[in-house]
Design a protein around this motif. Structure first.
Motif, mmCIF file in Angstrom:
data_model
loop_
_atom_site.group_PDB
_atom_site.id
_atom_site.type_symbol
_atom_site.label_atom_id
_atom_site.label_comp_id
_atom_site.label_asym_id
_atom_site.label_seq_id
_atom_site.Cartn_x
_atom_site.Cartn_y
_atom_site.Cartn_z
ATOM 1 N N LEU A 141 0.822 -1.204 0.000
ATOM 2 C CA LEU A 141 0.000 0.000 0.000
ATOM 3 C C LEU A 141 0.863 1.265 0.000
ATOM 4 N N GLU A 142 1.932 1.241 0.759
ATOM 5 C CA GLU A 142 2.842 2.387 0.795
ATOM 6 C C GLU A 142 3.488 2.611 -0.568
ATOM 7 N N ARG A 143 3.902 1.505 -1.206
ATOM 8 C CA ARG A 143 4.526 1.634 -2.539
ATOM 9 C C ARG A 143 3.515 2.142 -3.558
ATOM 10 N N ALA A 144 2.263 1.673 -3.449
ATOM 11 C CA ALA A 144 1.220 2.126 -4.382
ATOM 12 C C ALA A 144 0.975 3.618 -4.230
ATOM 13 N N GLN A 145 0.945 4.104 -2.984
ATOM 14 C CA GLN A 145 0.734 5.537 -2.741
ATOM 15 C C GLN A 145 1.904 6.359 -3.259
ATOM 16 N N GLU A 146 3.112 5.817 -3.108
ATOM 17 C CA GLU A 146 4.292 6.512 -3.635
ATOM 18 C C GLU A 146 4.222 6.615 -5.158
ATOM 19 N N LEU A 147 3.619 5.600 -5.780
ATOM 20 C CA LEU A 147 3.488 5.611 -7.245
ATOM 21 C C LEU A 147 2.354 6.517 -7.715
ATOM 22 N N GLY A 148 1.539 7.021 -6.790
ATOM 23 C CA GLY A 148 0.475 7.958 -7.171
ATOM 24 C C GLY A 148 -0.914 7.385 -7.178
ATOM 25 N N ALA A 149 -1.101 6.183 -6.613
ATOM 26 C CA ALA A 149 -2.441 5.591 -6.574
ATOM 27 C C ALA A 149 -3.349 6.444 -5.684
ATOM 28 N N GLU A 150 -4.537 6.788 -6.214
ATOM 29 C CA GLU A 150 -5.469 7.627 -5.464
ATOM 30 C C GLU A 150 -6.330 6.788 -4.524
ATOM 31 N N GLN A 151 -6.898 7.445 -3.507
ATOM 32 C CA GLN A 151 -7.671 6.745 -2.481
ATOM 33 C C GLN A 151 -8.895 6.048 -3.074
ATOM 34 N N SER A 152 -9.468 6.631 -4.139
ATOM 35 C CA SER A 152 -10.659 6.023 -4.766
ATOM 36 C C SER A 152 -10.350 4.618 -5.275
ATOM 37 N N LEU A 153 -9.138 4.433 -5.767
ATOM 38 C CA LEU A 153 -8.746 3.110 -6.262
ATOM 39 C C LEU A 153 -8.380 2.195 -5.090
ATOM 40 N N ILE A 154 -7.710 2.752 -4.078
ATOM 41 C CA ILE A 154 -7.297 1.954 -2.911
ATOM 42 C C ILE A 154 -8.513 1.413 -2.171
ATOM 43 N N ASP A 155 -9.585 2.226 -2.085
ATOM 44 C CA ASP A 155 -10.777 1.827 -1.341
ATOM 45 C C ASP A 155 -11.724 0.944 -2.146
ATOM 46 N N PHE A 156 -11.426 0.722 -3.427
ATOM 47 C CA PHE A 156 -12.341 -0.050 -4.272
ATOM 48 C C PHE A 156 -12.402 -1.501 -3.788
ATOM 49 N N GLU A 157 -13.612 -1.979 -3.552
ATOM 50 C CA GLU A 157 -13.801 -3.329 -3.026
ATOM 51 C C GLU A 157 -13.372 -4.371 -4.052
ATOM 52 N N GLY A 158 -12.591 -5.328 -3.594
ATOM 53 C CA GLY A 158 -12.136 -6.406 -4.480
ATOM 54 C C GLY A 158 -10.672 -6.292 -4.863
ATOM 55 N N LEU A 159 -10.081 -5.110 -4.645
ATOM 56 C CA LEU A 159 -8.668 -4.905 -4.948
ATOM 57 C C LEU A 159 -7.838 -4.965 -3.665
ATOM 58 N N THR A 160 -6.860 -5.853 -3.651
ATOM 59 C CA THR A 160 -5.940 -5.920 -2.517
ATOM 60 C C THR A 160 -4.842 -4.864 -2.697
ATOM 61 N N ILE A 213 -2.695 -7.422 -16.082
ATOM 62 C CA ILE A 213 -2.087 -6.723 -14.944
ATOM 63 C C ILE A 213 -2.343 -7.484 -13.640
ATOM 64 N N LEU A 214 -3.565 -8.035 -13.505
ATOM 65 C CA LEU A 214 -3.939 -8.738 -12.277
ATOM 66 C C LEU A 214 -3.871 -10.255 -12.425
ATOM 67 N N GLU A 215 -3.310 -10.712 -13.524
ATOM 68 C CA GLU A 215 -3.227 -12.159 -13.753
ATOM 69 C C GLU A 215 -2.423 -12.887 -12.673
ATOM 70 N N VAL A 264 -2.320 2.675 -14.005
ATOM 71 C CA VAL A 264 -3.725 2.748 -13.599
ATOM 72 C C VAL A 264 -3.747 3.240 -12.153
ATOM 73 N N LYS A 265 -4.018 4.539 -11.961
ATOM 74 C CA LYS A 265 -3.859 5.138 -10.627
ATOM 75 C C LYS A 265 -5.157 5.687 -10.046
ATOM 76 N N THR A 266 -6.187 5.770 -10.850
ATOM 77 C CA THR A 266 -7.463 6.307 -10.358
ATOM 78 C C THR A 266 -8.583 5.328 -10.694
ATOM 79 N N LEU A 267 -9.732 5.544 -10.070
ATOM 80 C CA LEU A 267 -10.891 4.697 -10.364
ATOM 81 C C LEU A 267 -11.328 4.887 -11.811
ATOM 82 N N GLU A 268 -11.162 6.125 -12.325
ATOM 83 C CA GLU A 268 -11.498 6.380 -13.736
ATOM 84 C C GLU A 268 -10.595 5.571 -14.660
ATOM 85 N N ASP A 269 -9.296 5.519 -14.343
ATOM 86 C CA ASP A 269 -8.366 4.711 -15.143
ATOM 87 C C ASP A 269 -8.793 3.250 -15.135
ATOM 88 N N PHE A 270 -9.167 2.770 -13.952
ATOM 89 C CA PHE A 270 -9.555 1.369 -13.805
ATOM 90 C C PHE A 270 -10.821 1.063 -14.604
#
Length: 541
Positions: free
Chosen positions: A429-448, A491-493, A460-466
């Motif tokens: 999670l820390e590495r993802a935030q450093e890469l610019g992942a937004e909270q909307s994507l972090i909080d999305f249910e189903g994504l670890t 990406i998630l394979e 893919v850093k935002t919910l819109e990107d996803f």
């Protein structure tokens, strides 16, 4: 040249002669003559006039008629072929728009140029009629075998006389070592019939798998009658082939029927294909069984099928490896074509080494992450545990079946596994935030957190990107490039996300963003369920 009574009958005689020679309807030739005479008349009377010619089918008399159509006054453009209602009153009683006035005009004399032009029109129409006849004759023969005579060779392509026309056997459709001379008889498969401007193009093939199937149908009455069916054919033209057959009559052996008495039936096909060796394989609905048959004469020790990837692993004894692969990979290549699967062949020793390597990697994983000694880690692997999630969240009873593990030890194992996984998740999670992942994507249910990190690494850093991702971009898949299956990495394979799960997550994201109306999804699902219900009712009926 005037059309006098002396040569009126010659028109019909000429039409009949041409029609017999070209095997077309005489009426088409007469119509072509009428058009040619009409063109000649227009050159004499004026091209703007609508001159029509009618030839009597009994006497051969040609009647020249000028046609004028009644049109509204504001639409009058061609004074020679049109007239207004007012002008038409002097020729017709109570004329109206759309009426046609015809008047006979004197026949014209055809000068040398006009006669030549008329001849060209007739020849053109005759050629078109001949092409249409050829196309109609051969269009229904695509997918069948045809006999012909070699006429000539052009740039390696063989031009074949097939009676009512010419066909082309391209050089890449010939069996490698074949050569032909003018006058040789040839048998080939009609691969395609196309209507083109220069006439119908008939394309032949002697390398197509369907050619072999049709040859067997000719030699084996049971195939022709439908008792035996050819399910699949794979060929290396001129060298070797495999054919899968099934019998719908339990009393008939499909392989024996295709081979024939003393090999007479299969030998007839082999002779036609210039000595091509043919393996006749019994078809089986079970892919693994069919593949084992398809790899004959090699013996197969084990088969592992990956249905999602359409790949299959085949384990053979060490001494059978070269036989299974075949010369230049021919045997395994034909088996792959026959089954429609990508085949990986390995020896028993190679498989043993791979399994040993996997065992060691999993043992090391448990030693490093759970702080276990080698013996205890090996016990976990031997019991079928492959990753930390299984240890952390499995029912406690499944750990208690391991020798030497009591309830306290099992709980300690799960605690260590969960703590390790939580630490991994925090770091990801820390590495993802450093890469610019937004909270909307972090909080999305189903994504670890690990999934979010992988997405962020791929941009893919935002919910819109996803939400703009395609399901195969996330889950991976297979595409065909130049006839070869090529792997598309998702990406998630690595996290074992299936295509269906990827579709659901992407659609959920689109609904959250307001891109898709949830009611539309519900209605479409209801329609699908309704279709399934109808299908089920039909099957029951």
């Amino acid at each position: 040249m005037a059309i006098t009574s002396a040569n009126q009958l010659e028109l019909l005689q000429t039409a009949e002669a041409v029609a017999r020679e070209k095997m077309i309807d005489p009426a088409l030739v007469v119509e072509a003559m009428e058009d040619s005479l009409a063109r000649a008349a227009k050159s004499r009377y004026g091209s703007e006039m609508d001159i029509r010619v009618s030839i009597d089918r009994k006497t051969g008399k040609a009647t020249f008629t000028r046609v004028r159509t009644v049109v509204p006054e504001d639409e009058l453009e061609n004074y020679q072929a049109e007239m207004t209602v007012e002008d038409a009153k002097q020729y017709m009683d109570d004329p109206s728009v759309g009426d046609v006035y015809e008047e006979e005009v004197p026949p014209v004399e055809l000068g040398r140029i006009a006669a030549q032009s008329a001849k060209q029109v007739i020849l053109q129409r005759v050629r078109e009629a001949e092409r249409d006849r050829q196309y109609e004759e051969f269009k229904d023969r695509a997918g069948t075998i045809i006999n012909g005579i070699v006429k000539r060779e052009e740039y390696g392509n063989i031009i074949v006389d097939v009676g009512a026309g010419e066909a082309v056997l391209r050089r890449n459709e010939k069996i490698g070592r074949e050569s032909y001379r003018n006058g040789d008889r040839i048998r080939a498969y009609v691969k395609d019939v196309r209507r083109e401007t220069r006439g119908p193009q008939i394309f032949l093939s002697r390398t197509a798998p369907e050619f072999m199937a049709e040859l067997f149908k000719m030699e084996v009455p049971e195939i022709y009658d439908g008792i035996i069916e050819i399910k699949a054919v794979a060929r290396d033209p001129g060298s070797r082939a495999k054919i899968g057959v099934i019998s719908y009559d339990s009393s008939i052996d499909p392989v024996g029927a295709c081979v024939g008495m003393r090999g007479s039936r299969v030998q007839a096909v082999v002779n036609e294909l210039q000595g091509e060796k043919i393996d006749i394989i019994p078809w089986n609905e079970d892919q693994a069984t069919f593949l084992v048959n398809a790899l004959q004469p090699a013996e197969v020790a084990k088969v592992v099928i990956d249905e999602d990837a359409q790949r299959i692993e085949v384990v053979v004894p060490d001494e059978q490896l070269s036989l299974a692969i075949g010369r230049r990979g021919q045997n395994v290549r034909l088996a792959s074509q026959l089954t429609g699967l990508d085949i990986d062949i390995m020896t028993e020793e190679e498989e043993s080494q791979r399994r040993q390597k996997e065992f060691e990697e999993r043992t090391q994983l448990f030693m490093d992450s759970l702080d276990l000694d080698e013996f205890f880690a090996q016990l976990l692997v031997s019991e079928g545990f492959t990753n930390l999630d299984e240890v952390a969240y499995v029912e406690l009873d499944e750990l208690l079946v391991i020798d030497g593990v009591d309830e306290e030890t099992a709980q300690e194992l799960q605690t260590r596994a969960r703590e390790y996984l939580e630490a991994q998740a925090r770091a990801a999670l820390e590495r993802a935030q450093e890469l610019g992942a937004e909270q909307s994507l972090i909080d999305f249910e189903g994504l670890t957190p690990q999934m979010v990190e992988a997405l962020a690494k791929d941009g893919v850093k935002t919910l819109e990107d996803f939400a703009t991702c395609a399901d195969w971009e996330l889950a991976g898949g297979w595409t065909s490039v130049d006839g070869q299956r090529v792997k598309d990495d998702g990406i998630l394979e690595p996290f074992d996300v299936s295509l269906e799960e990827a579709q659901n997550m992407v659609m959920t994201a689109r609904v959250m963003l307001g891109w898709v109306d949830p009611e539309d999804l519900v209605s479409s699902e209801s329609e699908d369920e309704g279709d399934d219900g109808e299908s089920a009712e039909e099957e029951t009926a």
